[in-house]
Design a protein around this motif. Structure first.
Motif, mmCIF file in Angstrom:
data_model
loop_
_atom_site.group_PDB
_atom_site.id
_atom_site.type_symbol
_atom_site.label_atom_id
_atom_site.label_comp_id
_atom_site.label_asym_id
_atom_site.label_seq_id
_atom_site.Cartn_x
_atom_site.Cartn_y
_atom_site.Cartn_z
ATOM 1 N N LEU A 132 -32.677 46.650 75.891
ATOM 2 C CA LEU A 132 -33.926 46.282 75.235
ATOM 3 C C LEU A 132 -33.743 46.101 73.735
ATOM 4 N N ALA A 133 -32.967 46.962 73.145
ATOM 5 C CA ALA A 133 -32.701 46.857 71.710
ATOM 6 C C ALA A 133 -31.285 47.329 71.478
ATOM 7 N N PHE A 134 -30.714 46.888 70.359
ATOM 8 C CA PHE A 134 -29.280 47.061 70.279
ATOM 9 C C PHE A 134 -28.786 46.832 68.863
ATOM 10 N N SER A 135 -27.811 47.632 68.424
ATOM 11 C CA SER A 135 -27.204 47.376 67.116
ATOM 12 C C SER A 135 -25.755 47.837 67.118
ATOM 13 N N ILE A 136 -24.983 47.286 66.215
ATOM 14 C CA ILE A 136 -23.600 47.734 66.045
ATOM 15 C C ILE A 136 -23.431 48.186 64.605
ATOM 16 N N ALA A 137 -22.913 49.399 64.458
ATOM 17 C CA ALA A 137 -22.567 49.870 63.117
ATOM 18 C C ALA A 137 -21.058 49.858 63.045
ATOM 19 N N GLU A 138 -20.532 49.302 61.978
ATOM 20 C CA GLU A 138 -19.080 49.239 61.946
ATOM 21 C C GLU A 138 -18.522 49.907 60.706
ATOM 22 N N ALA A 139 -17.373 50.551 60.909
ATOM 23 C CA ALA A 139 -16.636 51.140 59.808
ATOM 24 C C ALA A 139 -15.230 50.589 59.911
ATOM 25 N N ASN A 140 -14.368 51.021 59.039
ATOM 26 C CA ASN A 140 -12.992 50.545 59.033
ATOM 27 C C ASN A 140 -12.274 50.965 60.327
ATOM 28 N N GLY A 141 -12.090 50.021 61.230
ATOM 29 C CA GLY A 141 -11.297 50.319 62.429
ATOM 30 C C GLY A 141 -12.071 50.725 63.666
ATOM 31 N N PHE A 142 -13.321 51.116 63.503
ATOM 32 C CA PHE A 142 -14.089 51.483 64.694
ATOM 33 C C PHE A 142 -15.558 51.139 64.492
ATOM 34 N N GLY A 143 -16.309 51.252 65.537
ATOM 35 C CA GLY A 143 -17.727 50.992 65.431
ATOM 36 C C GLY A 143 -18.498 51.872 66.393
ATOM 37 N N VAL A 144 -19.816 51.918 66.185
ATOM 38 C CA VAL A 144 -20.669 52.624 67.128
ATOM 39 C C VAL A 144 -21.719 51.633 67.616
ATOM 40 N N VAL A 145 -21.760 51.465 68.922
ATOM 41 C CA VAL A 145 -22.752 50.592 69.522
ATOM 42 C C VAL A 145 -23.927 51.461 69.927
ATOM 43 N N ARG A 146 -25.119 51.063 69.504
ATOM 44 C CA ARG A 146 -26.317 51.844 69.844
ATOM 45 C C ARG A 146 -27.249 50.939 70.617
ATOM 46 N N ALA A 147 -27.792 51.456 71.685
ATOM 47 C CA ALA A 147 -28.642 50.602 72.508
ATOM 48 C C ALA A 147 -29.764 51.395 73.160
ATOM 49 N N LEU A 148 -30.893 50.729 73.315
ATOM 50 C CA LEU A 148 -31.966 51.260 74.150
ATOM 51 C C LEU A 148 -31.918 50.464 75.441
ATOM 52 N N VAL A 149 -31.839 51.173 76.541
ATOM 53 C CA VAL A 149 -31.733 50.493 77.836
ATOM 54 C C VAL A 149 -32.807 51.038 78.770
ATOM 55 N N ASP A 150 -33.061 50.304 79.832
ATOM 56 C CA ASP A 150 -34.125 50.761 80.732
ATOM 57 C C ASP A 150 -33.687 51.936 81.600
ATOM 58 N N LYS A 151 -32.374 52.081 81.839
ATOM 59 C CA LYS A 151 -31.915 53.211 82.662
ATOM 60 C C LYS A 151 -30.800 53.963 81.911
ATOM 61 N N PRO A 152 -31.174 54.799 80.943
ATOM 62 C CA PRO A 152 -30.143 55.425 80.093
ATOM 63 C C PRO A 152 -29.158 56.325 80.850
ATOM 64 N N GLU A 153 -29.640 57.113 81.829
ATOM 65 C CA GLU A 153 -28.728 58.019 82.550
ATOM 66 C C GLU A 153 -27.676 57.228 83.307
#
Lengths: 433, 144
Positions: free
Chosen positions: B37-58
């Protein structure tokens, strides 16, 4: 204390040294008389068997190197004929051409006796089920442990390497109480078991690990012991000496080297002189009673130190400390000696990272650039970039302090670094020097 | 006040910064018929964190974990914005006035207007303050 052979294992050190001297003397005479290879070597060194008048005269003898076995491929320096041999083992050749080791029946018996004493000193014996997950075949680990374990009356489960899920099922079904394998394979097994929903600690009878054939650290031992609920013992040996031969005793404070079998020296690899007692240097071993392929002052290339103080277990034989590196694994980064084991040791003290790592060395311009790739632990993952950056900085700081050289750290996903079922290859050196 | 119904479970995924990692995540979620449903990527040097809202999180969590990803749940909240100039200002001012520190945020174009997803340090406190200020918080049931 239960000993396999109390008469020898508790013999006072002076008596052991007298025994070593006699064995060395007769070995040198035999080789000088019957081995063209060794005869020539002694001539070159201008040493005669008569020059060996006391044990410390061993330092007059020429060294042997891995290349002597390679140059003698396959059996040119054997001192027994093929009819007298009962077995061959062939080394993997990861560092060059393969080397062949031949064994007479007495050689096999000596090796087996050495391991019988060692396994007994770890508290193993009749009633134990020992899962041998070292490779069977040309590699010495599988068959060596196999015969040693049978000799002490234990039940052997010869699983060899690989097919890990089946190994875990058999471990449960047949109630393995001990396992012999590389530490990295045991870690891999622990991970596979968890994926199968099995806790090795709670749902198997495993209580002892006989681990070796690759360098590992105290930190790794603690992690294995806590995680898997076992006591983990270090084992030492190399195919040129027969195979894995010596282990720690229940005290876990160094590996007893049976003096009636092997004479050990610790030397400075550059000057080739003995180091001061207790100091680190290159391990040099003479096997005092091998028939088919005697090894005199063999430069194994392992870095360790020797402790001949009395062991609380009561055994009088000296102990080598954990192997902290290989003479030839040593990386020189911007002029500083770095052993991969130091990196491992530093990382093991950091709970946020996993057991696996990889070192990548490159040359950028005129400078060496060292990158350490480390897996971030599942539990330590945070959704906040700043938290992860802080972990990375902490690791970089720790490495800088223990290595005295800057290393960049890259955090990678759990499970993404290569797992090895045999000897780990943890260093990628891209420098073309 | 029942703050719980406003707490939304975001999935956060550690990812190495190399080609194909996002595709691997998206493919896994698609396979399980999980909608992002919603989504973002945060990036740092060499890695990133993907964050998302989904309809079935578990389900998303279990699937990605089984594939070996480092994944965690994170509590976030969603504030309704007016989809017009100044809409973000109104919300940001409310948060600032209430003394709520934003760790990070990203926007989501919801079915009934724009939504700001917020990760804050004191989530329950933030919910109360935002509600008291008159701004509209979306309930978890909107997402999953």
């Amino acid at each position: 204390m239960v000993c396999w052979d109390p008469r020898i294992e508790e013999m006072p050190q002076e008596e052991l040294e007298r025994m070593q001297y006699k064995l060395l003397k007769s070995l040198v005479y035999r080789l000088y008389s019957f081995s063209p290879f060794y005869h020539d070597r002694m001539k070159e060194q201008k040493v005669h068997p008569d020059d060996i008048r006391e044990l410390s005269d061993v330092t007059k003898l020429p060294f042997m190197f891995k290349r002597d076995l390679r140059d003698g491929y396959p059996d040119k320096i054997f001192t027994a004929s093929q009819e007298e041999l009962v077995r061959y083992h062939v080394s993997s050749g990861t560092t060059g051409k393969p080397t062949v080791v031949g064994y007479t029946q007495n050689d096999i018996d000596l090796w087996t006796t050495s391991l019988a004493r060692a396994l007994t000193s770890c508290g193993l014996g009749r009633g134990d089920v020992i899962q041998v997950s070292y490779g069977y075949g040309l590699f010495t680990g599988g068959l060596g442990l196999h015969y040693g374990a049978e000799r002490i009356g234990a039940t052997v489960l010869p699983t060899s390497v690989g097919n890990t899920e089946r190994q875990i099922e058999l471990m449960q079904d047949l109630g393995s109480t001990a396992i012999a394998c590389t530490p990295s394979y045991l870690l891999h097994m622990g991970e596979v078991a968890e994926k199968m929903g099995i806790s090795i600690k709670k749902e198997t009878k495993l209580r002892t690990g006989i681990l070796g054939a690759e360098p590992w650290t105290e930190g790794m031992r603690n992690r294995i012991q806590d995680w898997l609920g076992i006591k983990a013992y270090d084992i030492f040996g190399t195919s040129e000496l027969s195979g894995p031969m010596f282990t720690e005793c229940a005290e876990q404070k160094g590996i007893h080297i049976w003096s009636d079998i092997a004479l050990t020296e610790i030397i400075d690899p550059r000057t080739e002189e003995p180091v001061a007692p207790g100091e680190k240097g290159e391990l040099t071993v003479t096997i005092l009673r091998k028939e088919a392929l005697p090894m005199i002052r063999y430069r194994i290339g392992d870095i360790t130190s020797m402790d001949d103080s009395p062991c609380p277990c009561g055994r009088t034989h000296p102990r080598i400390q954990r192997i902290t590196g290989r003479v030839d694994d040593m990386l020189i980064i911007r002029g500083i000696n770095v052993f991969p084991s130091q990196v491992e040791y530093a990382l093991m003290g950091i709970p946020e990272v996993g057991q696996h790592f990889q070192i990548v060395v490159e040359r950028k311009g005129a400078l060496d650039d060292m990158l350490v790739r480390v897996e971030l632990n599942r539990e330590s993952f945070s959704d906040k970039i700043t938290d992860i950056m802080a972990i990375r900085q902490k690791i970089e700081h720790r490495l800088r302090n223990s290595l005295n050289v800057m290393a960049e750290v890259e955090l990678v996903e759990t499970g993404s670094l290569p797992r090895f079922e045999g000897k780990s290859k943890k260093v990628i050196d891209k420098r073309s020097l | 006040m029942d703050t719980q119904k406003f707490i939304i479970r975001q999935i956060s995924i550690f990812s190495e910064n190399r080609p194909g990692r996002l595709a691997a995540i998206a493919h896994a979620l698609g396979e399980e018929n999980i909608n992002i449903l919603a989504f973002s990527i945060a990036e740092a040097n060499g890695f990133g964190v993907v964050r998302a809202l989904v309809d079935k999180p578990e389900k998303a969590h279990d699937k990605l974990q089984s594939l070996g990803f480092n994944i965690a749940f994170t509590d976030v909240i969603a504030v309704q914005m007016k989809d017009q100039p100044g809409g973000l200002y109104v919300v940001a001012k409310i948060l600032g006035d209430a003394g709520i520190n934003i760790e990070y945020s990203y926007a989501y174009s919801g079915k009934e207007g724009a939504v700001l997803i917020l990760r804050v340090d004191q989530v329950e406190d933030a919910i109360k303050k935002i509600r008291n200020s008159g701004a509209v918080l979306l309930e978890r049931s909107v997402f999953h």
